[in-house]
Design a protein around this motif. Structure first.
Motif, PDB file in Angstrom:
ATOM      1  N   PRO B 253      47.272  22.220  35.046  1.00 16.45           N
ATOM      2  CA  PRO B 253      45.733  22.003  35.143  1.00 16.45           C
ATOM      3  C   PRO B 253      45.144  22.473  33.648  1.00 16.45           C
ATOM      4  CG  PRO B 253      46.390  23.885  36.732  1.00 16.45           C
ATOM      5  CD  PRO B 253      47.654  23.196  36.077  1.00 16.45           C
ATOM      6  N   ASP B 254      44.419  21.594  33.260  1.00 15.00           N
ATOM      7  CA  ASP B 254      43.730  22.118  32.008  1.00 15.00           C
ATOM      8  C   ASP B 254      42.328  22.975  32.199  1.00 15.00           C
ATOM      9  OD1 ASP B 254      42.368  20.116  32.910  1.00 15.00           O
ATOM     10  OD2 ASP B 254      42.287  19.264  30.961  1.00 15.00           O
ATOM     11  N   ALA B 255      41.867  23.805  31.045  1.00 21.65           N
ATOM     12  CA  ALA B 255      40.998  24.578  31.324  1.00 21.65           C
ATOM     13  C   ALA B 255      39.727  24.027  32.110  1.00 21.65           C
ATOM     14  CB  ALA B 255      40.494  25.196  29.917  1.00 21.65           C
ATOM     15  N   PRO B 256      39.043  22.849  31.505  1.00 23.69           N
ATOM     16  CA  PRO B 256      37.766  22.379  32.220  1.00 23.69           C
ATOM     17  C   PRO B 256      38.154  22.045  33.609  1.00 23.69           C
ATOM     18  CG  PRO B 256      38.769  20.820  30.521  1.00 23.69           C
ATOM     19  CD  PRO B 256      39.580  22.252  30.442  1.00 23.69           C
ATOM     20  N   ASN B 257      39.398  21.540  34.110  1.00 25.36           N
ATOM     21  CA  ASN B 257      39.572  21.702  35.670  1.00 25.36           C
ATOM     22  C   ASN B 257      39.678  22.519  36.389  1.00 25.36           C
ATOM     23  OD1 ASN B 257      39.591  18.814  35.701  1.00 25.36           O
ATOM     24  ND2 ASN B 257      41.739  18.473  35.533  1.00 25.36           N
ATOM     25  N   VAL B 258      40.192  23.979  35.713  1.00 22.07           N
ATOM     26  CA  VAL B 258      40.448  25.149  36.350  1.00 22.07           C
ATOM     27  C   VAL B 258      39.160  25.610  36.500  1.00 22.07           C
ATOM     28  CG1 VAL B 258      41.116  27.497  36.011  1.00 22.07           C
ATOM     29  CG2 VAL B 258      42.772  25.625  35.376  1.00 22.07           C
ATOM     30  N   GLN B 259      38.207  25.512  35.491  1.00 21.09           N
ATOM     31  CA  GLN B 259      36.814  25.935  35.447  1.00 21.09           C
ATOM     32  C   GLN B 259      35.973  25.475  36.826  1.00 21.09           C
ATOM     33  OE1 GLN B 259      34.695  25.902  31.753  1.00 21.09           O
ATOM     34  NE2 GLN B 259      34.191  28.062  31.921  1.00 21.09           N
ATOM     35  N   THR B 263      34.089  26.673  40.104  1.00 23.61           N
ATOM     36  CA  THR B 263      33.057  26.532  40.582  1.00 23.61           C
ATOM     37  C   THR B 263      32.730  25.885  42.032  1.00 23.61           C
ATOM     38  OG1 THR B 263      32.647  24.432  39.327  1.00 23.61           O
ATOM     39  CG2 THR B 263      31.474  26.493  38.390  1.00 23.61           C
ATOM     40  N   ILE B 264      33.610  25.095  42.415  1.00 19.85           N
ATOM     41  CA  ILE B 264      33.660  24.359  43.668  1.00 19.85           C
ATOM     42  C   ILE B 264      33.949  25.465  44.723  1.00 19.85           C
ATOM     43  CG2 ILE B 264      34.701  22.629  44.890  1.00 19.85           C
ATOM     44  CD1 ILE B 264      34.942  20.977  42.273  1.00 19.85           C
ATOM     45  N   ILE B 265      35.087  26.071  44.486  1.00 18.01           N
ATOM     46  CA  ILE B 265      35.506  27.012  45.676  1.00 18.01           C
ATOM     47  C   ILE B 265      34.381  28.118  46.067  1.00 18.01           C
ATOM     48  CG2 ILE B 265      37.041  28.780  46.170  1.00 18.01           C
ATOM     49  CD1 ILE B 265      38.974  27.340  44.289  1.00 18.01           C
ATOM     50  N   PRO B 266      33.706  28.820  45.353  1.00 16.16           N
ATOM     51  CA  PRO B 266      32.634  29.484  46.006  1.00 16.16           C
ATOM     52  C   PRO B 266      31.675  28.773  46.687  1.00 16.16           C
ATOM     53  CG  PRO B 266      32.999  30.334  43.395  1.00 16.16           C
ATOM     54  CD  PRO B 266      33.888  28.971  44.035  1.00 16.16           C
ATOM     55  N   PHE B 267      31.374  27.585  46.247  1.00 19.35           N
ATOM     56  CA  PHE B 267      30.218  26.899  47.089  1.00 19.35           C
ATOM     57  C   PHE B 267      30.932  26.295  48.328  1.00 19.35           C
ATOM     58  CE2 PHE B 267      28.030  26.335  43.096  1.00 19.35           C
ATOM     59  CZ  PHE B 267      26.740  26.419  43.604  1.00 19.35           C
ATOM     60  N   LEU B 268      32.098  25.801  48.496  1.00 20.41           N
ATOM     61  CA  LEU B 268      32.666  25.592  49.752  1.00 20.41           C
ATOM     62  C   LEU B 268      32.730  26.713  50.528  1.00 20.41           C
ATOM     63  CD1 LEU B 268      35.800  23.401  48.662  1.00 20.41           C
ATOM     64  CD2 LEU B 268      33.841  22.465  50.023  1.00 20.41           C
ATOM     65  N   TYR B 269      32.912  27.968  49.874  1.00 23.91           N
ATOM     66  CA  TYR B 269      33.428  29.341  50.757  1.00 23.91           C
ATOM     67  C   TYR B 269      32.011  29.654  51.107  1.00 23.91           C
ATOM     68  CZ  TYR B 269      34.827  33.821  52.158  1.00 23.91           C
ATOM     69  OH  TYR B 269      35.159  34.934  52.901  1.00 23.91           O
ATOM     70  N   ALA B 270      30.874  29.439  50.655  1.00 25.52           N
ATOM     71  CA  ALA B 270      29.678  29.754  51.037  1.00 25.52           C
ATOM     72  C   ALA B 270      29.066  28.991  52.198  1.00 25.52           C
ATOM     73  CB  ALA B 270      28.525  29.880  49.824  1.00 25.52           C
ATOM     74  N   GLY B 271      29.307  27.702  51.761  1.00 23.54           N
ATOM     75  CA  GLY B 271      29.134  26.689  52.964  1.00 23.54           C
ATOM     76  C   GLY B 271      29.650  27.106  54.376  1.00 23.54           C
ATOM     77  N   TRP B 272      31.028  27.433  54.266  1.00 26.25           N
ATOM     78  CA  TRP B 272      31.907  27.722  55.512  1.00 26.25           C
ATOM     79  C   TRP B 272      31.164  29.007  56.102  1.00 26.25           C
ATOM     80  CZ3 TRP B 272      35.201  31.971  56.277  1.00 26.25           C
ATOM     81  CH2 TRP B 272      35.926  31.768  57.655  1.00 26.25           C
TER      82      TRP B 272
END
Lengths: 386, 419
Positions: B253-259, B263-272
């Motif tokens: 995975p390249d840098a932009p994808n990792v980034q 950003t997605i994971i915290p949002f998913l986690y907060a939603g859960w």
């Protein structure tokens, strides 16, 4: 305003005597020294006016609830006329809850405040120095390790510990030279953090952290050696251990003041007192300077470097134009700005306030003339983060 | 001399003491607090707390309780809070002192043990957690005992009997059981805990009765549990799918994808987390309604129709206010060029941050909590509570239960919730 007419039969108060849950409708008689609570011609209780107190603050025209001292009985009066008549005789009921001032009460409060002030004084002024003297070396080293971990964690996003081999070796040679003739219980553990901030600090138990920015901005090895010697002075004098204990005491007080120990407020207080404790008082800085200069003298290194460094940092207040490009790791523009000279003023200045007096004192005490490092070592140290 | 000089009109209708035998079969308590009064009181308290650097908060809390208690009435008689700020303050100081001489050296010792014996260190940390959990439950008990002993109605005191030791161990055991069973046992353990408290809660000489049936809680709980677990699995699934999509081409995975992932994971986690919290809030309201039904006092029985929407709505509104205030503060800090590093390394920056929290955040959060959560829910709580049956007030005597002298210190230290 008919003063002497009988109260209408419905103008009654309610009384619970505190023995059973029964609430009676009662009549009130205003005797000369006491309120008589009566029902069907019998006096249930006599409440001396001075002992009557409000149960709670009154809001708007809520019924007035009364008690006699701390007894459980309760008298509730809703009628405006009755309330006014009673307040006339028991003026303490006119406003809010009012506690009577007694000499005994005042003494208790004065003792309490005095004891609190003494505890605060002991926790912040006396206990830290004593604790720093008696804490076992192993405990002190563990504490220092925790502090270093905390700092490297905070900087983790933008920096790493620099461990380039020849640079590390050069740093070890320098510290070995400085401490060769020093008798101390500490083993110095020095690391360089890959961060642009111009700063260095000592943690308890011999840990010293130098920011890359300080090496970058130093004009020569003697400046780095001077700062290192100064930080060693903090270690030897146990300033960081002392200030850590002071921070713990401070935290306890802050927790008392702000409230719930897990609340966000005290988390911030902890941050504020814990890490900001890396700055010491003026006397401690002077002590560290003195130890630092003696280390430099014994190693034959010129103390001019330390003095010059303070002067340059102070001058750097104006503006830092030599912004070095960061090694690209995908850091954002904002972080780049933060890494470069922008944080100079926030860095060393705030934890080590420089002054011309200090620089002069260092110069006067300095006897060494030599260079701290060979050209090769200096180049290696400058490249320690490469 | 024995008459009031001015027999003016009544300032408010006099309370009507109800005669026990004739009282209606069903009645609800009333809450007559006014938002404006709560706001002014909370504002004044926040100001005094600020200028006394926090010391006033024990007295502030007492005033707020006094206000809320005295604006709840049942059978025409208002409830009363007889606690004093001084009692809360002394309780707090004592617990602080004990904590200072026990936990602090323990923590320092652990720090050292970590270097020489890792298993011993972990054992020490585990023991610390167990002790803290035990203390948490004891604190719940102490706080409740204090509040009940300072609650009085018709001149008769309430009381909580039982032992903080017993309750501490009961709570500890229940918590461990819930952890081991991944939450399956929550309805049962909550009944055990509540039964311990309610069957030792007194008003006057009589004790409350509580008869809980876990079966009626399992339906709602399994819904909450199921939704939460399903939400968690969905979250993990989405993250896994994204990760596969990004690395599917076989390259790292390249840098932009990792980034992007970062950003997605915290949002998913907060939603859960938000989903779980709202569901849990709903369950707690359902549990409250059932617990109310299962509680009795002598000839009285109770029922509650507290709407979950109201409670959750108020809590969300409160959280919104807190987030907005925090957001504004953080926004100002970012605009002024502050960063975590400044906070950590610069005494001035930390001083400013601590001051901002003390002057803006803490007062705002406190006012919002009293105004939105406590005041907002109190009315609904009273309106929807039904009390059936009647009491013989003449025969209801004051109990001789001794009152605790000091209050809640432990609860204050361990941040046990509640008014």
């Amino acid at each position: 305003m008919s003063a002497a007419s009988d109260p209408a039969p419905e103008i009654k108060a309610h009384f619970a005597d505190g023995r059973t849950a029964k609430v009676r409708e009662v009549e009130l008689e205003f005797a000369s020294d006491a309120l008589e609570i009566r029902q069907a011609e019998t006096t249930l209780e006599r409440w001396p006016y001075r002992e009557i107190a409000l149960v709670e603050e009154r809001f708007g025209d809520a019924p007035m609830r009364l008690k006699r001292s701390e007894a459980a009985g309760r008298l509730t009066i809703a009628h405006g006329g009755l309330i006014r008549a009673l307040v006339e005789r028991a003026p303490q009921l006119s406003g809010k809850l009012r506690h009577t001032l007694s000499l005994g009460g005042l003494t208790k409060w004065a003792l309490g405040v005095g004891a609190a002030a003494l505890i605060v004084y002991l926790l912040i002024a006396e206990m830290p120095a004593i604790a720093a003297r008696v804490v076992p070396l192993k405990w002190e080293e563990a504490l220092g390790e925790a502090v270093v971990k905390q700092v490297t964690f905070i900087f983790a996003r933008t920096s790493n510990v620099c461990a380039q081999a020849s640079g590390t070796a050069a740093l070890e040679r320098l510290s070995g030279r400085l401490t060769a003739k020093l008798k101390t219980r500490y083993r110095f553990k020095i690391i360089v953090l890959d961060h642009g901030m111009v700063n260095a600090f000592a943690a308890p138990g011999g840990h010293i952290v130098i920011m890359r920015g300080l090496i970058d901005k130093a004009a020569g090895p003697n400046e780095v050696a001077g700062v290192l010697a100064h930080e060693m002075g903090h270690v030897v004098e146990r300033h960081s251990t002392e200030s850590l204990f002071r921070a713990i005491g401070f935290n306890l007080i802050a927790a008392t003041l702000i409230g719930n120990t897990t609340s966000m407020g005290s988390a911030l207080a902890e941050l504020g007192t814990g890490l900001a404790s890396l700055s010491y008082g003026r006397a401690a800085e002077r002590q560290a300077d003195a130890v630092g200069v003696s280390l430099l003298n014994r190693a034959g290194i010129s103390g001019e470097g330390l003095a010059a460094f303070f002067a340059r940092i102070a001058a750097g207040r104006d503006k830092d134009k030599s912004k070095k490009p960061e090694k690209g790791k995908g850091v954002s523009a904002k972080k780049k700005a933060e890494n470069s000279g922008g944080s100079t003023i926030w860095g060393y200045l705030s934890t080590h306030p420089p002054s011309t007096e200090r620089a002069q004192r260092i110069k006067a005490a300095s006897t060494g003339r030599g260079q701290a490092m060979s050209a090769g070592d200096w180049a290696a140290l400058k490249a320690i983060c490469k | 001399m024995n008459t009031p000089p001015d027999a003016g009109p009544p300032v408010s209708p006099p309370p009507q003491p109800t005669q026990p035998a004739e009282s209606p079969a069903t009645e609800s308590p009333t809450y007559e607090g006014k938002a404006r009064e709560v706001f002014v009181l909370a504002l004044r308290n926040a100001g005094l707390t600020l200028i006394t650097l926090g010391i006033y908060r024990f007295w502030a809390k007492t005033r707020m309780r006094q206000y809320f208690w005295s604006h709840v009435a049942f059978h025409g008689e208002r409830i009363e809070y007889t606690g004093r700020g001084k009692e809360l303050f002394l309780g707090f100081l004592i617990v602080l002192g004990i904590g200072l001489v026990t936990l602090l050296p323990y923590q320092l010792g652990l720090n050292y043990v970590a270097r020489i014996n890792l298993p011993l260190y972990f054992a020490g940390v585990l023991l610390l957690y167990l002790v803290l959990m035990f203390l948490y439950w004891s604190a719940v008990f102490f706080a409740r005992r204090y509040r009940f002993s300072r609650t009085q109605w018709r001149g008769i005191r309430a009381a909580q009997t039982g032992s903080a030791w017993e309750f501490g161990f009961l709570g500890l055991g229940c918590t461990l059981l819930n952890v081991i069973t991944a939450g399956i046992t929550v309805p049962v353990t909550s009944i055990w805990v509540n039964r311990y408290l309610m069957t030792r809660t007194m008003f006057g000489p009589h004790t409350f009765a509580f008869e809980g049936r876990g079966g009626r809680l399992y339906g709602p709980w399994m819904i909450v549990w199921g939704v939460s677990v399903a939400g968690f699995l969905a979250m993990v699934g989405i993250i896994a799918a994204l990760a596969v999509a990004m690395t599917g081409s076989g390259t790292a995975p390249d840098a932009p994808n990792v980034q992007r992932m970062q950003t997605i994971i915290p949002f998913l986690y907060a939603g859960w987390i938000a989903l779980t919290l709202v569901m849990y809030g709903w369950y707690r309201v359902v549990q409250f309604r059932r617990f109310t039904e299962w509680t009795r006092y002598e000839t009285l029985s109770f029922a509650s129709a507290l709407p979950a929407r109201r409670v959750i709505g108020m809590i969300l509104l409160y959280m919104l206010v807190v987030v907005v205030v925090l957001g504004i503060l953080i926004g100002i800090a970012v605009a002024a060029g502050f960063s975590m590093i400044h906070l950590a390394m610069d005494p001035r920056a930390t001083t400013i941050a601590v001051a901002a929290v003390m002057v803006v955040y803490l007062p705002a959060a406190s006012i919002a909590r009293y105004l939105i959560v406590v005041h907002g829910v109190a009315g609904a709580l009273c309106r929807t509570l039904e009390v059936r049956g009647s009491l013989d007030y003449d025969a209801l005597e004051q109990s001789a239960e001794a009152m605790p002298k000091r209050g809640e210190g432990l609860a204050e230290m361990l941040d046990v919730g509640g008014i």
